[in-house]
Scaffold this motif. Structure first.
Motif, short mmCIF file in Angstrom:
data_model
loop_
_atom_site.label_atom_id
_atom_site.label_comp_id
_atom_site.label_asym_id
_atom_site.label_seq_id
_atom_site.Cartn_x
_atom_site.Cartn_y
_atom_site.Cartn_z
N GLU A 33 27.57 36.18 36.56
CA GLU A 33 27.33 34.79 36.89
C GLU A 33 26.51 34.11 35.80
N ALA A 49 41.45 35.89 38.98
CA ALA A 49 40.85 36.02 37.64
C ALA A 49 41.13 37.40 37.06
N PHE A 50 40.98 38.42 37.87
CA PHE A 50 41.20 39.78 37.35
C PHE A 50 42.69 40.08 37.17
N SER A 77 31.80 41.22 36.98
CA SER A 77 31.68 39.77 37.03
C SER A 77 30.22 39.42 36.73
N LYS A 108 38.28 35.39 42.64
CA LYS A 108 38.00 36.55 41.79
C LYS A 108 39.26 37.41 41.60
N LYS A 109 40.04 37.49 42.64
CA LYS A 109 41.25 38.32 42.59
C LYS A 109 42.23 37.79 41.55
N HIS A 113 34.34 37.06 34.03
CA HIS A 113 34.98 38.27 34.54
C HIS A 113 35.50 39.04 33.33
N THR A 139 29.04 42.28 40.75
CA THR A 139 28.69 40.94 40.26
C THR A 139 27.21 40.92 39.93
N ARG A 182 32.91 29.24 39.64
CA ARG A 182 32.58 30.25 40.65
C ARG A 182 33.53 30.20 41.83
N VAL A 221 39.42 43.68 44.71
CA VAL A 221 38.32 43.50 43.75
C VAL A 221 36.96 43.58 44.43
N ILE A 233 31.37 31.79 36.06
CA ILE A 233 31.26 33.24 36.16
C ILE A 233 32.19 33.89 35.15
#
Length: 229
Positions: free
Chosen positions: A68, A97-98, A66, A94-95, A75, A163, A90, A158, A73
């Motif tokens: 920034e 996004a992946f 990731s 994140k989870k 990924h 990051t 942001r 994740v 952000i």
């Protein structure tokens, strides 16, 4: 309340999606409407190109990362010499996004896998945008039962994904390029110095032995003339 919640949800959606070949940075597909309403979209796309350029030069530290950049952000995941990248707020999980990227990767490999290495022109798989748009809609609302279940899925974690800041990542690539350029310059200068040293040695030998050669030449000439007489 409902209207306000929709605004917050929209602010968290995926902003940009691009797929590129890692070996040469060739863009293969992207979300066609990405960045249309995004301020400074050109700047972020330039950052993506720079990231792909770094990856093509081998400046990748991890297959998942990731990065920034301002309020957003990046990924990305790298699999099978292909980089799948998305840019989100942001605040977007994140989870999710992946997992979004994993869905893209699985379908892209299934549909285009045999042709990835032979693609010769940019955006050769632009029709993949249809799947990108369909998948992006599934991940747009983080409060759907489907996405809540994905967030609670302990099988996909994740926490170990690094990051970093975009300037740091791109700066590393620039520094490595500078080191490579400096190394090449030093190698070139060393060769020039070695050639000059050889020339100087040759000239020194000529200056040292030229008088001896002249004397021997004169002696030989006199000896030859004497024998003729």
């Amino acid at each position: 309340m409902r209207c306000c919640w929709r605004r917050r949800s929209k602010a968290k959606m995926v902003k940009m999606t691009l797929i590129a070949r890692v070996t040469d940075g060739l863009p293969l597909a992207e979300g066609l409407d990405d960045g249309r309403d995004l301020p400074d979209s050109d700047m972020y796309k330039q950052q993506v190109k720079a990231l792909f350029k770094n990856l093509s030069r081998g400046h990748n530290e991890a297959s998942r990362m990731s990065v920034e950049t301002g309020p957003y952000i990046f990924h990305y995941i790298i699999e099978g010499r292909v980089c799948y990248l998305t840019m989100c707020d942001r605040s977007y999980p994140k989870k999710l996004a992946f997992q979004y990227l994993e869905d893209l990767k699985n379908e892209f490999e299934r549909v285009n896998g045999p042709n990835i290495e032979t693609a010769a022109r940019p955006y050769a798989f632009i029709k993949f945008d249809t799947f990108i748009q369909k998948t992006k809609k599934l991940y747009q609302d983080t409060r759907t039962q489907r996405n809540i279940a994905k967030l609670n899925d302990e099988l996909y974690e994740v926490h170990q994904i690094m990051t970093r800041n975009v300037q740091e990542v791109l700066g590393v690539g620039e520094k490595l390029d500078q080191v490579s350029e400096m190394s090449s310059r030093l190698t070139s200068e060393s060769r020039i110095y070695a050639d000059k040293a050889k020339d100087l040695n040759r000239q020194a030998l000529i200056r040292k032995w030229a008088p001896v050669a002249i004397v021997l030449g004169v002696v030989f000439l006199l000896f030859w003339v004497k024998n003729k007489l």
